[in-house]
Write a protein that holds these residues in place. Structure first.
Motif, short mmCIF file in Angstrom:
data_model
loop_
_atom_site.label_atom_id
_atom_site.label_comp_id
_atom_site.label_asym_id
_atom_site.label_seq_id
_atom_site.Cartn_x
_atom_site.Cartn_y
_atom_site.Cartn_z
N GLU A 151 0.74 -1.20 0.11
CA GLU A 151 0.07 -0.19 -0.17
C GLU A 151 0.88 1.20 0.19
O GLU A 151 1.88 1.25 -0.93
CB GLU A 151 -1.09 -0.02 1.42
N GLY A 152 0.57 2.25 1.09
CA GLY A 152 1.59 3.31 1.01
C GLY A 152 2.58 3.19 2.16
O GLY A 152 3.18 4.14 2.69
N GLY A 153 3.01 2.06 2.27
CA GLY A 153 3.83 1.61 3.31
C GLY A 153 3.40 1.51 4.78
O GLY A 153 4.14 1.49 5.66
N PHE A 154 2.14 1.62 4.84
CA PHE A 154 1.49 1.34 6.02
C PHE A 154 1.73 2.70 7.27
O PHE A 154 1.28 2.42 8.40
CB PHE A 154 1.75 -0.07 6.87
N SER A 155 2.27 3.66 6.81
CA SER A 155 2.45 4.55 7.39
C SER A 155 2.84 6.02 6.81
O SER A 155 3.20 5.95 5.48
CB SER A 155 3.90 4.52 8.53
N ASP A 156 2.82 7.03 7.36
CA ASP A 156 3.00 8.35 6.87
C ASP A 156 4.25 8.78 7.17
O ASP A 156 4.61 9.94 6.79
CB ASP A 156 1.84 9.58 7.10
N ASP A 157 5.02 8.09 7.81
CA ASP A 157 6.49 8.30 8.51
C ASP A 157 7.27 7.69 7.78
O ASP A 157 7.37 6.46 7.76
CB ASP A 157 6.25 7.96 10.20
N ASP B 170 10.38 7.23 7.85
CA ASP B 170 11.17 6.30 8.66
C ASP B 170 10.59 4.91 9.02
O ASP B 170 11.11 3.94 9.14
CB ASP B 170 11.72 6.87 10.21
N GLU B 171 9.25 4.98 9.29
CA GLU B 171 8.23 3.74 9.86
C GLU B 171 8.14 2.87 8.40
O GLU B 171 8.39 1.80 8.59
CB GLU B 171 7.18 4.17 10.22
N VAL B 172 7.99 3.72 7.31
CA VAL B 172 8.08 2.83 5.87
C VAL B 172 9.22 2.07 5.89
O VAL B 172 9.36 1.11 5.13
CB VAL B 172 7.68 3.86 4.70
N ALA B 173 10.39 2.83 6.08
CA ALA B 173 11.68 2.13 5.79
C ALA B 173 11.82 0.89 6.77
O ALA B 173 12.47 -0.05 6.27
CB ALA B 173 12.99 3.10 6.10
N ARG B 174 11.18 1.27 7.95
CA ARG B 174 11.15 -0.04 9.01
C ARG B 174 10.68 -1.06 8.25
O ARG B 174 10.98 -2.53 8.50
CB ARG B 174 10.81 0.28 10.35
N VAL B 175 9.30 -0.91 7.57
CA VAL B 175 8.57 -2.22 7.19
C VAL B 175 9.30 -2.65 5.94
O VAL B 175 9.36 -3.89 6.02
CB VAL B 175 7.12 -1.59 6.78
N ALA B 176 10.08 -1.88 5.12
CA ALA B 176 10.60 -2.46 4.06
C ALA B 176 11.87 -3.18 4.49
O ALA B 176 12.16 -4.30 4.01
CB ALA B 176 11.17 -1.34 3.21
N ALA C 270 17.37 4.14 0.99
CA ALA C 270 18.69 4.41 1.88
C ALA C 270 18.88 3.36 3.03
O ALA C 270 19.76 2.90 3.58
CB ALA C 270 18.45 5.47 2.80
N ALA C 271 17.69 2.57 3.34
CA ALA C 271 17.68 1.49 4.62
C ALA C 271 17.86 0.27 3.88
O ALA C 271 18.53 -0.51 4.61
CB ALA C 271 16.42 1.53 5.34
N VAL C 272 17.44 0.27 2.72
CA VAL C 272 17.55 -1.31 2.15
C VAL C 272 17.67 -1.11 0.61
O VAL C 272 16.89 -1.35 -0.28
CB VAL C 272 16.15 -2.08 2.15
N PRO C 273 19.14 -0.71 0.52
CA PRO C 273 19.50 -0.31 -1.02
C PRO C 273 19.06 -1.36 -2.07
O PRO C 273 18.81 -0.94 -3.27
CB PRO C 273 20.88 0.03 -1.00
N GLY C 274 19.04 -2.80 -1.71
CA GLY C 274 18.92 -3.73 -2.85
C GLY C 274 17.44 -4.09 -2.99
O GLY C 274 17.16 -5.05 -4.02
N LEU C 275 16.65 -3.22 -2.23
CA LEU C 275 15.02 -3.67 -2.36
C LEU C 275 14.68 -3.19 -3.50
O LEU C 275 14.54 -1.72 -3.73
CB LEU C 275 14.48 -3.38 -1.14
N PHE C 276 13.96 -3.60 -4.44
CA PHE C 276 13.80 -3.09 -5.80
C PHE C 276 12.20 -2.31 -5.38
O PHE C 276 11.20 -2.80 -5.09
CB PHE C 276 13.19 -4.21 -6.81
N VAL C 277 12.21 -0.97 -5.59
CA VAL C 277 10.97 -0.09 -5.30
C VAL C 277 10.33 0.24 -6.42
O VAL C 277 10.85 0.78 -7.30
CB VAL C 277 11.51 1.14 -4.54
N ASN C 278 8.98 -0.30 -6.59
CA ASN C 278 8.13 0.08 -7.45
C ASN C 278 7.08 0.98 -7.06
O ASN C 278 6.54 0.95 -6.17
CB ASN C 278 7.41 -1.09 -8.09
#
Length: 251
Positions: free
Chosen positions: A81-87, A89-95, A127-135
């Motif tokens: 979805e939208g990363g489950f947060s509007d923060d 840093d929290e979206v990066a934690r989910v990732a 920045a948190a997970v450089p290898g994760l492919f972001v669509n």
């Protein structure tokens, strides 16, 4: 299989056809058909649990499904979805959690909210997970008139998106124009009323997602089957046997 392998599928001779599943059985069935990469559908995951889509209600369900599926013999991209947060840093934690569970890609939607906030989420994830492919998905055609599409996609590219996704866009000329304007692959959502898969390939699209279509098609087939039975007709269409479905859960 690696994240690099998933990225490479977006630059192959044939566009990546990405079917989207919602549970273990649907993923296993698609993997058995030879799909090298499979995505999840947030609508399917949410609806199967009786929860609304796009409301950040399925964070734990999505992580749990990823933990169950992430070590399978296929590449898994997760609709978050939208990363489950509007923060951001929290979206990066989910990732980070999704990547640790075995996901090689993540789909993040802007819901036509702030483009700056969505770009910040993308940047935080990279920045948190450089290898994760972001669509990076923009909903300019689902929730708007498409006017802001390129402006948003440029911001998401600059933030580090590996691919950009424009669901709802089915016009040939606009698709071709976007392809020429982008520095990253374009992902289009398949629509039965839009261009066929081979034509999308001709237009330069590099990824074609099925989104919630298979889940909705499965519900439609169930309703069609029960209607046939109630009317005294043999149900139309194939159905896996009990043993075949059991086999999908075999270790």
């Amino acid at each position: 299989m690696t994240v690099t392998a998933f990225a490479a599928l977006h630059h192959a001779d044939t566009p990546l056809l990405l079917p989207n599943a919602w549970d273990h059985a649907s993923v296993a069935a698609l993997a058995a058909e030879g799909f090298e990469a499979i995505g999840t559908t947030s609508l399917g995951v949410a609806a199967a649990a009786g929860l609304p889509d796009g409301s950040a209600a399925t964070r734990d369900l999505t992580l749990g499904l990823t933990l169950q599926l992430g070590q399978g013999p296929f590449l898994l991209s997760v609709d978050a979805e939208g990363g489950f947060s509007d923060d951001p840093d929290e979206v990066a934690r989910v990732a980070r959690e999704l990547a640790a569970a075995g996901a090689v890609g993540i789909n993040l939607e802007d819901g036509l909210g702030s483009a700056g906030l969505h770009a910040a989420k993308i940047a935080a994830v990279k920045a948190a997970v450089p290898g994760l492919f972001v669509n990076a998905r923009t909903d300019t055609y689902w929730l708007g008139d498409g006017a802001e599409t390129m402006k948003r996609l440029e911001a998401y590219q600059q933030a580090g998106a590996d691919c950009v996704f424009v669901p709802g866009l089915t016009d040939d000329k606009r698709i071709a124009a976007l392809v020429k304007s982008l520095d990253v692959p374009l992902n289009i959502l398949y629509s039965p009323s839009g261009p066929a898969f081979p034509h999308l390939a001709d237009l330069g699209v590099r990824r074609v997602s099925l989104g919630s279509y298979l889940y909705r098609r499965a519900l439609g087939a169930a309703l069609e089957g029960v209607a046939d039975i109630r009317a005294g007709r043999p149900p139309r269409g194939p159905a896996p046997t009990y043993a075949e479905v059991q086999a999908l859960s075999a270790p």
